[in-house]
Design an enzyme around this catalytic site. Structure first.
Site, PDB file in Angstrom:
ATOM      1  N   HIS A  22      -3.674  -9.305   2.856  1.00 23.31           N
ATOM      2  CA  HIS A  22      -5.188  -9.368   3.260  1.00 23.31           C
ATOM      3  C   HIS A  22      -5.240 -10.319   4.291  1.00 23.31           C
ATOM      4  O   HIS A  22      -5.149 -11.542   4.004  1.00 23.31           O
ATOM      5  CB  HIS A  22      -5.985  -9.725   1.910  1.00 23.31           C
ATOM      6  N   LYS A  35      -1.971  -2.986   7.947  1.00 22.31           N
ATOM      7  CA  LYS A  35      -3.193  -2.799   8.806  1.00 22.31           C
ATOM      8  C   LYS A  35      -3.377  -3.652   9.983  1.00 22.31           C
ATOM      9  O   LYS A  35      -2.976  -4.721  10.103  1.00 22.31           O
ATOM     10  CB  LYS A  35      -4.574  -3.020   7.969  1.00 22.31           C
ATOM     11  N   HIS A  50      -3.603   3.358  -5.555  1.00 21.65           N
ATOM     12  CA  HIS A  50      -3.173   1.768  -5.428  1.00 21.65           C
ATOM     13  C   HIS A  50      -3.050   1.155  -6.959  1.00 21.65           C
ATOM     14  O   HIS A  50      -3.146  -0.140  -6.991  1.00 21.65           O
ATOM     15  CB  HIS A  50      -4.178   1.135  -4.815  1.00 21.65           C
ATOM     16  N   ARG A 104      -0.361  -1.394  -6.972  1.00 24.15           N
ATOM     17  CA  ARG A 104      -0.629  -2.655  -6.242  1.00 24.15           C
ATOM     18  C   ARG A 104      -1.482  -3.304  -6.898  1.00 24.15           C
ATOM     19  O   ARG A 104      -1.516  -4.765  -6.810  1.00 24.15           O
ATOM     20  CB  ARG A 104      -1.493  -1.888  -5.027  1.00 24.15           C
ATOM     21  N   ARG A 149       0.920  -1.162   0.092  1.00 27.84           N
ATOM     22  CA  ARG A 149       0.015  -0.022   0.195  1.00 27.84           C
ATOM     23  C   ARG A 149       1.029   1.347  -0.014  1.00 27.84           C
ATOM     24  O   ARG A 149       2.075   1.273   0.562  1.00 27.84           O
ATOM     25  CB  ARG A 149      -0.723  -0.043   1.355  1.00 27.84           C
ATOM     26  N   TYR A 152      -9.544 -10.110  -7.564  1.00 28.61           N
ATOM     27  CA  TYR A 152      -8.574 -10.115  -8.600  1.00 28.61           C
ATOM     28  C   TYR A 152      -8.330 -11.231  -9.635  1.00 28.61           C
ATOM     29  O   TYR A 152      -8.145 -11.084 -10.828  1.00 28.61           O
ATOM     30  CB  TYR A 152      -6.906  -9.932  -7.945  1.00 28.61           C
TER      31      TYR A 152
END
Length: 308
Positions: A280, A183, A254, A257, A159, A289
């Site tokens: 994730h 995160k 992003h 990414r 990110r 994706y």
């Protein structure tokens, strides 16, 4: 319909202290970023101002009032994504109040979040990525830094916030790894690849010292003032190189990414490996994706198969 007397922007407004207590707990227990905490505050405070205009404090709010607020947002043309985020913020806030016995009934428990269309992330072709990454001028210290950042970003799928906050100790060029704090303060190790390692090595020798101007800093990619760069600044740098490279795709912070994930899948990478590299926590977040990869496979089939 509840009578509503909106609080004007010029009128004094002090948010309920419960909001600060809630955000403090999120910060200490969940390790959420400043951007995420700011989004929670914005959503809850906007709702509180509206509720106060209707004569309700946050702890007096009813399910009916929340539905009226969502209806008002709909008639005012707010995006579904914005309202979905609002519902998520209020759901977490009122869950917190219920656990801490500040309310007896959760007013948002029976309210569903607006359904969102499954949007495929914007990406770049491999040729566009090559053009973008080759655009910076290595004779300029700033552009030499940007080149290293772009190569690292595309090689790792970080990110943008994770990229600009990298420190020297998170990088191991000898092992070709970067230790990322994502995160929720979750750490992951991501391989760099030979090209990214080479570009970062060149930047460290040729440009970083000049950017720091003899200042001491552990920031891997400092700004021209020797401080940590903001994600907004780097986003503007990406747009500059895209413009120079003649890339017309609607870019986002992003984009690289997304390109990282899409190109890995197009070349046969396992979805769970991509999930780990992206950081994730839920595989379903990564699965979007696969739609991009399937569309690419379908295109290749129709172009090259004799009966496509």
């Amino acid at each position: 319909m509840t009578e509503f007397n909106p609080i004007k922007p010029t009128e004094a407004y002090l948010s309920d202290p419960l909001i600060d207590i809630f955000l403090d707990e999120l910060w200490s227990n969940r390790g959420l970023s400043k951007n995420t905490l700011s989004a929670y505050r914005t959503d809850i405070c906007h709702f509180e101002r509206w509720a106060l205009g209707a004569g309700f404090s946050l702890v007096d709010v009813t399910q009916t009032l929340i539905r009226e607020y969502l209806d008002t947002r709909f008639t005012q043309g707010f995006a579904r994504t914005s309202s979905a985020r609002l519902v998520s913020s209020l759901r977490r806030f009122y869950g917190f109040l219920l656990v801490h016995k500040r309310i007896d009934i959760d007013p948002i428990a029976q309210i569903k979040s607006p359904k969102l269309a499954r949007k495929l992330p914007d990406s770049l072709s491999e040729a566009d990525v090559d053009n973008l990454l080759n655009e910076p001028n290595l004779d300029s210290p700033i552009e030499c830094r940007d080149k290293a950042m772009l190569e690292l970003l595309y090689a790792t799928g970080l990110r943008v916030t994770e990229l600009v906050s990298l420190t020297m100790e998170q990088l191991s060029l000898r092992q070709g790894l970067v230790r990322v704090v994502g995160k929720g303060d979750k750490e992951r190790l991501v391989p760099l690849g030979e090209l990214a390692v080479a570009e970062v090595e060149h930047y460290l020798v040729a440009a970083r010292g000049e950017l720091l101007k003899q200042k001491m800093s552990d920031v891997l990619f400092p700004s021209n003032r020797g401080k940590m760069m903001t994600r907004q600044t780097f986003w503007h740098r990406i747009k500059l190189y895209a413009l120079r490279a003649g890339i017309n795709t609607d870019l986002s912070p992003h984009t690289l990414r997304h390109a990282f994930a899409t190109h890995l899948l197009n070349h046969g990478a396992d979805l769970r490996v991509v999930q780990l590299l992206l950081g994730h926590s839920d595989l379903s977040t990564t699965q979007i994706y696969t739609h991009v990869a399937k569309a690419r496979l379908s295109q290749l089939h129709s172009e090259h198969h004799p009966r496509g």
